[in-house]
Design a protein around this motif. Structure first.
Motif, mmCIF file in Angstrom:
data_model
loop_
_atom_site.group_PDB
_atom_site.id
_atom_site.type_symbol
_atom_site.label_atom_id
_atom_site.label_comp_id
_atom_site.label_asym_id
_atom_site.label_seq_id
_atom_site.Cartn_x
_atom_site.Cartn_y
_atom_site.Cartn_z
ATOM 1 N N HIS A 265 0.847 -1.202 0.000
ATOM 2 C CA HIS A 265 0.000 0.000 0.000
ATOM 3 C C HIS A 265 0.876 1.244 0.000
ATOM 4 N N HIS B 11 -6.223 -2.034 5.965
ATOM 5 C CA HIS B 11 -4.955 -1.370 5.707
ATOM 6 C C HIS B 11 -4.574 -0.454 6.862
ATOM 7 N N ASP C 136 2.119 2.910 3.219
ATOM 8 C CA ASP C 136 1.184 4.034 3.115
ATOM 9 C C ASP C 136 1.952 5.312 2.765
ATOM 10 N N HIS D 297 1.127 5.388 -1.954
ATOM 11 C CA HIS D 297 0.519 6.371 -2.858
ATOM 12 C C HIS D 297 1.641 6.979 -3.688
ATOM 13 N N GLU E 131 -8.501 2.638 -1.704
ATOM 14 C CA GLU E 131 -8.968 2.284 -0.408
ATOM 15 C C GLU E 131 -10.347 2.876 -0.202
#
Ligand SMILES: [Zn+2]
Ligand SMILES: [Zn+2]
Length: 246
Positions: A5, A146, A195, A7, A88
């Motif tokens: 996970h 998550h 994340d 971005h 998400e």
């Protein structure tokens, strides 16, 4: 190693971050889109980089700004061969960037899309755990929690066979409860993530996070579980492959 996970589109040097991750042994990254445009960026990064896959969805923070047909467009983008999950999605009563009814409606719409297309869902829940669980009550597909931060949700997660993904906050000195939770997740259900660019783990805490740093979270999880790092790394690779169909 895999970062399940990140971005990437929120990093100003995404391609360089992918290269640095590979150098650190992190050869696969699941990058998460947070709205329709961002999902297109995630897919274009996946197109350009072998080890990058995309998780596509509209984040609860964006729930008040979703354009007409937004969820349908996400569903269309899910046809891409490197689109591996819906996410998400979920509820965030902490920031409250969008009215609760909008978040609930968006969450339910995307959950039903995931059920239709048979893809796993990646769940964001913050200060909304009971409501998140209520929405998920009838969902029978694959679920990933998550940035797991709610130890009291662990019995439900384990009972329902959900994947539990730990982020950098599990490495913080005070996060004893999260490491205890990590030690109790069944071996075939644990995942690790950055994340990025948020929540950089110890010992790079406070810096902008990036996928290469998932190795620090892996080290903390292995220690909490009393396992060799290499052993847990291989286990997480298998779990991610099974969960996301990689
Ligand atoms: Zn999130
Ligand atoms: Zn995220």
């Amino acid at each position: 190693m895999i970062d399940t996970h990140a971005h990437l589109s929120a990093l100003d040097d995404a391609e360089a971050a992918v290269a640095r991750a590979a150098e650190a042994g992190v050869t696969r990254i699941l990058t998460v889109g947070t709205d329709v445009d961002d999902c297109r960026r995630a897919l274009s990064l996946a197109d350009r980089n072998d080890g990058v896959y995309a998780i596509l969805g509209i984040h609860p923070h964006e729930a008040a700004r979703v354009e007409e047909g937004g969820v349908r467009e996400i569903c269309r983008l899910q046809n891409h061969p490197k689109a591996v999950a819906v996410g998400e999605i979920g509820l965030d009563w902490f920031r409250n960037y969008a009215p609760r009814e909008d978040q609930l409606r968006l969450f339910e719409a995307q959950l039903s899309m995931a059920a239709d297309i048979g893809k796993p869902v990646v769940i964001h829940t913050r200060a909304a755990d009971d409501d998140t669980l209520a929405v998920l009550a009838d969902f029978t597909g694959t679920v990933v929690l998550h940035c797991f931060s709610s130890p009291h949700m662990l019995p439900t997660a384990v009972g329902r066979g959900w994947y539990v993904s730990f982020a950098g906050n599990a490495t913080f000195p005070k996060a004893v409860d999260l490491r205890l939770a990590a030690s109790r997740v069944p071996a075939d259900r644990i995942l690790a993530e950055t994340d990025s660019p948020y929540l950089a783990p110890q010992p790079v805490r406070g810096r902008r996070n990036e996928p290469a740093y998932v190795v620090h979270t892996l080290a903390a999880l292995a220690q909490a579980r009393g396992e060799e790092r290499a052993e847990l790394e291989a286990q997480i690779e298998r779990n991610a492959a099974a969960c996301f169909g990689l």
